[in-house]
Design an enzyme around this catalytic site. Structure first.
Site, PDB file in Angstrom:
ATOM      1  N   ASP A 115     -47.684 -85.151 -43.636  1.00 40.93           N
ATOM      2  CA  ASP A 115     -46.703 -84.534 -42.752  1.00 40.93           C
ATOM      3  C   ASP A 115     -47.128 -84.858 -41.320  1.00 40.93           C
ATOM      4  O   ASP A 115     -48.266 -85.255 -41.060  1.00 40.93           O
ATOM      5  CB  ASP A 115     -46.641 -83.021 -42.986  1.00 40.93           C
ATOM      6  CG  ASP A 115     -45.319 -82.412 -42.543  1.00 40.93           C
ATOM      7  OD1 ASP A 115     -44.606 -83.050 -41.731  1.00 40.93           O
ATOM      8  OD2 ASP A 115     -44.988 -81.309 -42.996  1.00 40.93           O
ATOM      9  N   TRP A 116     -46.222 -84.661 -40.379  1.00 42.01           N
ATOM     10  CA  TRP A 116     -46.455 -85.108 -39.008  1.00 42.01           C
ATOM     11  C   TRP A 116     -47.567 -84.262 -38.361  1.00 42.01           C
ATOM     12  O   TRP A 116     -47.476 -83.046 -38.304  1.00 42.01           O
ATOM     13  CB  TRP A 116     -45.165 -85.040 -38.223  1.00 42.01           C
ATOM     14  CG  TRP A 116     -44.383 -86.322 -38.235  1.00 42.01           C
ATOM     15  CD1 TRP A 116     -43.867 -86.963 -37.150  1.00 42.01           C
ATOM     16  CD2 TRP A 116     -44.022 -87.137 -39.356  1.00 42.01           C
ATOM     17  NE1 TRP A 116     -43.222 -88.122 -37.528  1.00 42.01           N
ATOM     18  CE2 TRP A 116     -43.310 -88.255 -38.877  1.00 42.01           C
ATOM     19  CE3 TRP A 116     -44.268 -87.055 -40.721  1.00 42.01           C
ATOM     20  CZ2 TRP A 116     -42.822 -89.269 -39.702  1.00 42.01           C
ATOM     21  CZ3 TRP A 116     -43.794 -88.063 -41.561  1.00 42.01           C
ATOM     22  CH2 TRP A 116     -43.074 -89.147 -41.054  1.00 42.01           C
TER      23      TRP A 116
END
Length: 776
Positions: free
Chosen positions: A223-224
Site C-alpha cells: 500500500d502507498w
C-alpha cells in the site's frame, strides 16, 4: 518463464532494485535493455481516477462497493470489472487498484463502503468476478488489502491480533477464492501489522500461504507509504514498493543484497513477478495499443449502465405497499441530501466525475423542502477557483484553474522549482446570503469584500494522509449585495487538502423541521432522505457511532407524525441506527449511488428498476450491539477476540442482540413462495414461485448450521432468479465447499453434518435440508 528469467539475469543488482520502487505516485519505471515499458496504476474501487489525485480527467463515478455487492450477483461484479477496464483503457492505465476484499468486521469501519460485505464467501465470489471482468481486457486487478485491515484508526501502526483459524476461515478466504477462481495479477499488502509483524514483511501470509500454498505467481505490492524496511520486506514476500521515486528500498536493499541479508535470487523473483505483470498488461517489448472507441463518462450508454447498476442494488428494508410510488399520489421530497446527495465516499476511492446527479435533479416535478444540517464540518463547494502556488523564495511556482474548488499544495512527486509554502485560492461568490470559508492546515487570510479574517488551522490527524483526505476547515456567513471575490491566502502548516467553501446559507434546523412537517401534512407521501457523507464514509478515519449525524432522526419523526405516509431513503453505504423505523411506511437503503445517483433513486422509488438488493452486512439495533465493535487499538493492538463469530455468525450465536436487519435481508417489489428443497451432491435444488403482481428478482440463499456447536452458521451458496408474475421455477444453488470446512492444527477439516437452511436472509428462513456424512 525462461524468457523472463533471462531478462532478469541481464541486469546488475542496482538496476534490478531500481525497478522495484515506483517511479512516481502512480507509475513504474521502464528499462529498454529488457524491453520493459513504463506502467501506470490508478485507484479504482469506484472509478478509475487516473494519475492525478485532484484536477485529473473526468471519469465515471460508479456506485460504491456495498451497493454493487447488494445485487449478490457475480454477473454484476463482472460487468463492473469490464466497465472499469474500459475506463482504464481510456486513460491508458495498466493496473486498477481494486477490488477491496477486507470484511465488515465492525460497522464502525470508515472504509467499509469500499469493501463488499461481512461474509468471506460472498466477498470472494464477487471479487473473483470483478477480477475476471477486468483482466479479460488486459487490465490488471490488484486485490487488497492483505490482510486483517478492517479499521482505519492508527492504520499505519496498529497490530491486528488474529488467531490462525479466524485468519484462515474469514479474512484470508476472500483472497484465496479470488486467487483460485480468477488469478489476479497483483495483490496489495496492508498498512497494519498482523500478529506483531508488518503486513509488508509477513513471511507466513505472503510467502507461505499466498505464494507457496496457493501457488500464486503474481506481484505483491505495498500500500502507498506502507513499507517499513528493506531486508525484512524483501525477504517477507513484498515485490514492489509504492509510491516512488524514493522509498525504503533503493540503496538500502542493494546493500542488503551485498551483505548477504537478502539473497539476490529473492530480488530476482520480485523482478520476475514484475515482468510477468508487464507481460500480461502489454508493457513488455512493445508499447500497448489503447482503444479509442470507448464511451465518454457522460455518454448516454454510461448513464444507463450506472443508473441500472445503482438502482438494482438498492434494498427495500420495509414496505407496507407505499412503494413503488404511483403518479396518483402527490409527493414531497424532504432533507438536505435531496439536493446534496452523497454519491461517493472519501479518500483514494474518490474520483472527478462529469456530474453527480442529485435526487432533486432527477425528480424536478416533485416539491423539495430542505432539511436539517447533515455535515458537522465545512466542505469544499462545487465552484471553479484560481489556484496560485508560491515557494519560500516568494517565486510563483504555478497558476492554474481548478474546477473542483479543492486542491492540494503539491503532491509528493510533483515537479516544481521548490517546495510549496503558500497558496492563494480565489473565486467569485454570487450575491445573497452565502456561507464562505476554506479548508487546509496553516495560517490564512480570508478576504470577502471589505471583510478580512485571520485564521490558523492546525492538523487534526496523526495519519500521514489524514489532513489530505479530510482537512480542517473554517467558515462564516455573509450577505452580499453583488457578486464578490473570495480570496484565501494560506501559508501551509502541513501537507493537506485545500479548498474553498462557497454555498448558500442554509436555514436553521428548527426552521427546517417546521417547514418539513408542514409540507408533509399537505402531501399524500412524504419522502425523507437522510444519510451520511464523506465525513463518516472515508479512508483514514473510523466512525464513533452509527447514529445519523445532526438532528436527522428528529426530522424523520416530525415528518412521520405529520404525514399520511412516510418513506425514508437512507443515503449511506453502511449501517445506521433507525429509531423511527416503526413510525414510517417504507425504508429504501440507497448506498452511495455514483454519478447517476439521483436517477437511480428515482427509478427505484417509482419501480422503473426494481431495487432488488439484499443487505451485505447486518444492521445493529444500537451502538455496541454487534459481535465486534471497537476500532480503537489498546496499546497499539486491535484484538479480534470475537474470532469466527463476526457479523451474522455472531448474531445467530446470540453473541449480540438480534440485529435490526439481518444480513441477506431485502424485500424488493416481489412476493415469493418456496417449495420443497433437496440436496444432490454439491447442488441444493428448491422450488420458487413469484406470487406477486410484478416481475421480480429473488436471491436464494443457503446457510449451513453445523451440528458442532462450536461452529458458526455460514453462507455456503446463493443464486439469483428473475421470474415473471405467477412463474414457478426449480432453482439450483451450488454449494461452495471452501465455506464448509474448519481450520485445525492439522489443517483444513471438512464439515460433513448439519442443517442447510434455505432463506431470504437469516431473518426469513424458508426451508431446510439435512447435510449428512457420506456413508462408508
Amino acid at each position: 518463464m525462461g524468457d523472463l528469467e533471462e531478462r532478469v539475469a541481464r541486469l546488475p543488482v542496482e538496476r534490478k532494485v531500481r525497478l522495484l520502487t515506483g517511479a512516481s505516485m502512480f507509475t513504474l519505471r521502464g528499462d529498454d535493455e529488457i524491453g520493459l515499458r513504463e506502467m501506470a496504476f490508478s485507484d479504482g474501487p469506484t472509478g478509475v481516477r487516473g494519475l492525478d489525485f485532484t484536477g485529473g480527467p473526468l471519469t465515471c463515478l460508479f456506485p460504491n462497493a456495498t451497493l454493487l455487492a447488494s445485487s449478490w450477483r457475480t454477473e454484476t461484479a463482472e460487468e463492473v470489472g469490464r466497465l472499469l477496464a474500459e475506463e482504464a483503457e481510456r486513460q491508458e492505465i495498466h493496473v486498477v487498484l481494486g477490488p477491496t476484499v477486507n470484511l465488515h468486521r465492525t460497522p464502525l469501519g470508515g472504509r467499509l463502503f469500499e469493501a463488499y460485505s461481512e461474509d468471506p464467501l460472498l466477498t470472494g465470489h464477487l471479487a473473483a468476478a470483478y477480477v475476471r471482468g477486468l483482466q479479460a481486457q488486459g487490465i490488471g486487478a490488484c486485490v487488497k488489502h492483505l490482510v486483517a485491515n478492517e479499521a482505519e484508526t492508527e492504520r499505519h501502526t496498529v497490530d491486528s491480533v488474529v488467531d490462525e483459524r479466524t485468519l484462515r476461515e474469514l479474512y484470508l478466504l476472500p483472497f484465496e477464492i479470488a486467487v483460485e477462481d480468477a488469478d489476479p495479477w497483483s495483490v496489495m499488502a496492508a498498512y497494519n501489522d498482523v500478529n506483531g509483524v508488518p503486513a509488508t514483511e509477513h513471511q507466513h501470509v505472503n510467502n507461505e500461504v499466498l505464494k507457496q500454498e496457493w501457488g500464486w505467481d503474481g506481484l505483491l505490492m505495498s500500500d502507498w507509504f506502507a513499507t517499513k524496511s528493506a531486508g525484512p520486506a524483501a525477504n517477507g514476500g513484498l515485490d514492489l514498493v509504492m509510491p516512488g521515486p524514493v522509498g525504503p528500498w533503493g540503496p538500502a536493499l542493494t546493500a542488503a543484497v551485498e551483505s548477504g541479508e537478502v539473497a539476490e535470487a529473492t530480488v530476482d523473483d520480485h523482478l520476475r513477478r514484475l515482468l510477468g505483470l508487464a507481460q500480461k498488461v502489454g508493457a513488455l517489448d512493445s508499447t500497448r495499443t489503447w482503444r479509442t472507441d470507448l464511451p465518454a463518462p457522460d455518454s448516454d450508454v454510461r448513464r444507463e449502465q450506472l443508473t441500472r447498476l445503482a438502482a438494482e442494488g438498492m434494498t427495500v428494508l420495509s414496505n407496507d405497499g407505499t412503494l413503488p410510488l404511483t403518479p396518483d399520489r402527490t409527493a414531497v421530497l424532504i432533507g438536505r441530501p435531496v439536493r446534496e446527495t452523497t454519491c461517493m465516499g472519501g479518500g483514494s476511492a474518490s474520483v472527478r466525475a462529469p456530474h453527480q446527479v442529485s435526487i432533486a435533479d432527477a425528480m424536478p416535478e416533485v416539491t423539495v423542502v430542505d432539511g436539517v444540517a447533515v455535515r458537522a464540518r465545512p466542505r469544499a463547494g462545487r465552484t471553479t477557483m484560481r489556484v496560485q502556488r508560491y515557494g519560500a523564495s516568494g517565486a510563483q511556482l504555478s497558476d492554474e484553474v481548478s474546477a473542483e474548488a479543492k486542491t492540494v499544495g503539491a503532491m509528493p512527486d510533483q515537479e516544481l522549482a521548490e517546495p510549496v509554502t503558500r497558496v492563494v485560492m480565489s473565486t467569485e461568490v454570487p450575491a445573497g446570503a452565502m456561507r464562505v470559508g476554506f479548508l487546509g492546515v496553516g495560517t490564512a487570510t480570508l478576504s470577502i469584500g471589505d471583510e478580512r479574517h485571520e485564521v490558523t488551522l492546525g492538523s487534526e490527524s496523526d495519519d500521514i494522509g489524514g489532513d489530505f483526505l479530510r482537512p480542517p476547515g473554517w467558515q462564516t456567513d455573509v450577505v452580499l449585495d453583488h457578486p464578490t471575490e473570495l480570496a484565501v491566502d494560506i501559508t501551509l502548516g502541513a501537507w493537506s487538502g485545500l479548498g474553498l467553501v462557497v454555498e448558500p446559507t442554509p436555514p436553521t434546523d428548527d426552521e427546517a423541521i417546521a417547514a418539513a412537517a408542514a409540507a408533509a401534512a399537505a402531501a399524500d407521501v412524504a419522502v425523507v432522505v437522510v444519510g451520511l457523507t464523506e465525513e463518516q464514509e472515508t479512508e483514514a478515519f473510523d466512525k464513533s457511532t452509527l447514529a445519523l449525524p445532526g438532528r436527522q432522526d428528529e426530522l424523520v419523526s416530525a415528518v412521520a407524525a405529520a404525514a399520511r405516509r412516510t418513506v425514508v431513503v437512507v443515503n449511506a453505504a453502511t449501517p445506521v441506527l433507525m429509531p423511527w423505523r416503526d413510525e414510517v411506511a417504507a425504508i429504501l437503503w440507497a448506498g452511495l449511488p455514483g454519478q447517476e445517483g439521483g436517477h437511480a433513486v428515482a427509478a427505484a422509488l417509482r419501480g422503473e428498476v426494481e431495487p432488488a438488493g439484499r443487505l451485505v452486512t447486518s444492521f445493529p439495533v444500537a451502538d455496541g450491539a454487534s459481535p465486534a465493535w471497537d476500532v480503537v487499538p489498546t496499546d497499539g493492538r486491535l484484538s479480534y477476540d470475537e474470532g469466527v463469530f463476526v457479523g451474522y455468525r455472531g448474531y445467530a450465536a446470540r453473541k449480540a442482540p438480534a440485529p435490526a436487519y439481518w444480513f441477506g435481508h431485502g424485500l424488493g417489489y416481489g412476493e415469493w413462495e418456496y417449495g420443497d428443497a433437496a440436496l444432490d451432491g454439491d447442488t441444493l435444488t428448491a422450488d420458487l414461485t413469484n406470487v406477486g403482481a410484478r416481475p421480480s428478482r429473488e436471491v436464494v440463499q443457503v446457510y449451513l448450521q453445523p451440528d458442532d456447536t462450536d461452529e458458526p452458521i455460514r453462507l455456503v451458496g446463493r443464486t439469483t432468479a428473475d421470474l415473471a408474475p405467477g412463474e414457478r421455477r426449480r432453482v439450483d444453488v451450488t454449494l461452495d465447499r471452501r465455506a464448509m470446512r474448519t481450520w485445525t492444527d492439522a489443517g483444513w477439516r471438512p464439515i460433513t453434518s448439519g442443517t442447510l437452511h434455505v432463506a431470504r436472509g437469516l431473518g426469513d428462513l424458508r426451508g431446510e435440508v439435512r447435510l449428512t456424512p457420506p456413508s462408508r
